[in-house]
Design an enzyme around this catalytic site. Structure first.
Site, PDB file in Angstrom:
ATOM      1  N   CYS A 114       0.827  -1.209   0.000  1.00 23.94           N
ATOM      2  CA  CYS A 114       0.000   0.000   0.000  1.00 23.94           C
ATOM      3  C   CYS A 114       0.860   1.258   0.000  1.00 23.94           C
ATOM      4  CB  CYS A 114      -0.949   0.002   1.203  1.00 23.94           C
ATOM      5  SG  CYS A 114      -0.121  -0.127   2.808  1.00 23.94           S
ATOM      6  N   HIS A 476      -1.502   1.302   7.479  1.00 27.11           N
ATOM      7  CA  HIS A 476      -1.977   1.272   6.090  1.00 27.11           C
ATOM      8  C   HIS A 476      -1.836   2.658   5.470  1.00 27.11           C
ATOM      9  CE1 HIS A 476      -4.199  -0.063   2.611  1.00 27.11           C
ATOM     10  NE2 HIS A 476      -5.163   0.826   2.800  1.00 27.11           N
TER      11      HIS A 476
END
Length: 544
Positions: A114, A476
């Site tokens: 990510c 994330h």
């Protein structure tokens, strides 16, 4: 080894393709895909003794210039059953239709990637970079980036960036680090560790330093590089000894790819953190005093690039726990930034006239947009045949001799007057041409000649990379890009014209892409474990 030209044979056709033995086979397969249209996951490249695999060692293959490789596989994607019922464009409402035609493509997470996906989406907000890559993409990471961005304009489906990831890990092995975690989740993502998006941004920028720059009016720009032109600032550092005022100042010039925003307990706004990073006290040996002394360090930008990167320093090393920890503090950032506050006095003097005039014109442009909106709203509605619809004839009419004008009527008359004024406005292009000529006359000649530098010192926020979570080595990353920074032609759909007043953003959560309202940007300021702004990309405001 240097790249060589080999031949591939597919469907009876023989074509040339570049092969770099120093890069993984996945990069070669991606180059073949660009020519044949055969997706790498369905492609078989025949070599002596078998089939070329992603982990095949080129030294064992020993490819030679002019060698022919047989490629087997069908071009195009295999049909997939629809996950949702098929809906035709004519059956969609306005919102669904706009999203179907305009949403850019996402990137599939290949296992803790990510950080890379968010960085790639944010960097795509630099259209000049894509132009430069089309003209000059050296082998390796630049070529892989060019191919990826090209693929993203040809489809509305999510892209699997496996070739770019292979090139990234080959160029910077740190991004191939294996995780020490033994959980099921860690095993499912292939054992690769989470990485830092800001480090990915810096390394990608460094890898792009050999990309040729864009041409300019002067011959000196012919050999310039893109990163040097559009993404590099010059920082002037002045050291003054506090304990020996008579000691001469020392001045140093440094090229920088970003500016930092330190986050202390006293920082509530981005500008405060930037000033903390630029100014401070240091101790060093004083030639005048012959001992360690305290110096005041003052840093200002003597060159402002067209794209200014701000790093929110949210991760700091904690000695007590022996690892990096995230600073959760809420720090507000502006969507419009005046960088003259961090420029040297000399540069500020050059840019101040055009900067002030641009602010005046920006207000006038906003007023014209309001007037045009009122004009459009005041125009009589038309039926399907284009005829003006008449008001209800059965409505009772007030006597002109007895009726008094109400406040609503007076307001309507005022709006009507404004609408008339709006109807008298010239085409916006006429105003912009006049403003552009006036602003251009205020830009100094040396600033004009410096291709890729800011001519105004005024910036607008166009991309953000955020981090979600409490740990530095986990969490994330999500990318956010302003819609106006990604024209419809670059979204992958190729349809639609962006509204000048559309201030909304795209949210890139790996392969999930959605609209992010502009009014929610302040929720990215931090203050908890939710998404916090980590890397911000500002674009200089153009003259027109």
């Amino acid at each position: 080894m240097a790249p060589i030209t080999v031949k591939i044979k597919h469907a009876g056709k023989v074509q040339d393709v570049q092969l770099d033995p120093d890069l993984p086979p996945a990069v070669f397969k991606d180059a073949v895909y660009q020519i044949t249209g055969v997706p790498p996951d369905r492609m078989k490249v025949m070599i002596k003794g078998g089939i070329l695999k992603d982990d095949t060692d080129w030294r064992k293959v020993a490819p030679k210039a002019g060698q022919t490789f047989m490629v087997i596989g069908a071009a195009g994607e295999l049909p997939k059953p629809p996950s949702t019922p098929i809906q035709f464009l004519e059956d969609m409402d306005d919102t669904s239709l706009a999203q179907a035609l305009s949403l850019p493509v996402g990137l599939v997470n290949l296992g803790n990637t990510c950080y890379m996906n968010a960085t790639l989406q944010a960097m795509r907000a630099i259209p000049e970079l894509q132009t430069a890559l089309e003209h000059s993409a050296p082998p390796g990471l630049p070529m892989a980036l060019r191919n990826l961005y090209t693929d993203m304009t040809k489809t509305t489906d999510s892209i699997t960036p496996s070739a770019f990831l292979a090139a990234l890990r080959h160029a910077f092995p740190q991004f191939a680090e294996q995780t020490r975690a033994t959980s099921i989740k860690a095993l499912l993502v292939g054992g690769y560790a989470q990485q830092d998006a800001e480090e990915c941004w810096v390394q990608m920028t460094n890898a792009l330093k050999e990309v040729q720059g864009l041409p300019g009016p002067s011959s000196g720009s012919a050999n310039a590089k893109f990163v040097e032109q559009f993404m590099t600032g010059e920082l002037r550092r002045v050291l003054k000894c506090d304990e020996a005022p008579e000691e001469p100042e020392s001045v140093a010039i440094e090229k920088v790819l970003k500016i930092s925003c330190n986050i202390s307990n006293a920082v509530n706004y981005m500008q405060q953190g930037i000033m903390e990073a630029l100014d401070g006290k240091i101790e060093k040996q004083s030639p005048t005093l012959g001992r360690e002394a305290v110096y005041s360090s003052t840093q200002r930008l003597s060159r402002l690039p067209a794209y200014l990167t701000v790093h929110m320093v949210r991760f700091a090393w904690k000695r007590d726990i022996g690892k990096k920890a995230k600073i959760m503090r809420r720090v507000k950032f502006p969507t419009e930034y005046d960088a003259l506050d961090i420029a040297t006095d000399e540069l500020k003097e050059k840019l101040l006239p055009v900067s002030r005039k641009l602010k005046v014109f920006e207000k006038e442009r906003a007023e014209r947009r309001k007037v045009r909106k009122r004009t459009k709203a005041a125009q009589p509605a038309k039926d399907k045949e284009g005829d003006v619809q008449m008001s209800d004839a059965s409505a009772p009419a007030a006597s002109s001799s007895t009726a008094e004008p109400t406040a609503e009527a007076e307001a309507a008359e005022g709006d009507k007057g404004k609408a008339v004024a709006g109807a008298e406005l010239e085409d916006e292009g006429v105003y912009r041409a006049k403003e552009g000529a006036e602003l251009d006359a205020l830009v100094p000649a040396d600033i004009k000649a410096d291709i890729g530098s800011s001519t105004t010192g005024q910036y607008e926020l166009v991309a953000i990379v955020t981090h979600k979570g409490a740990e530095a080595d986990a969490g994330h990353y999500i990318g956010f890009v302003k819609k106006s920074a990604l024209p419809a032609a670059n979204t992958g759909a190729g349809a639609g014209v962006l509204d000048e007043d559309d201030e909304d953003w795209y949210k890139f959560d790996d392969d999930k892409v959605s609209i992010f309202p502009a009014e929610k940007l302040e929720t990215l300021s931090g203050g908890g474990q939710d998404a916090s702004a980590y890397v911000l990309l500002y674009r200089t405001r153009p003259l027109v």
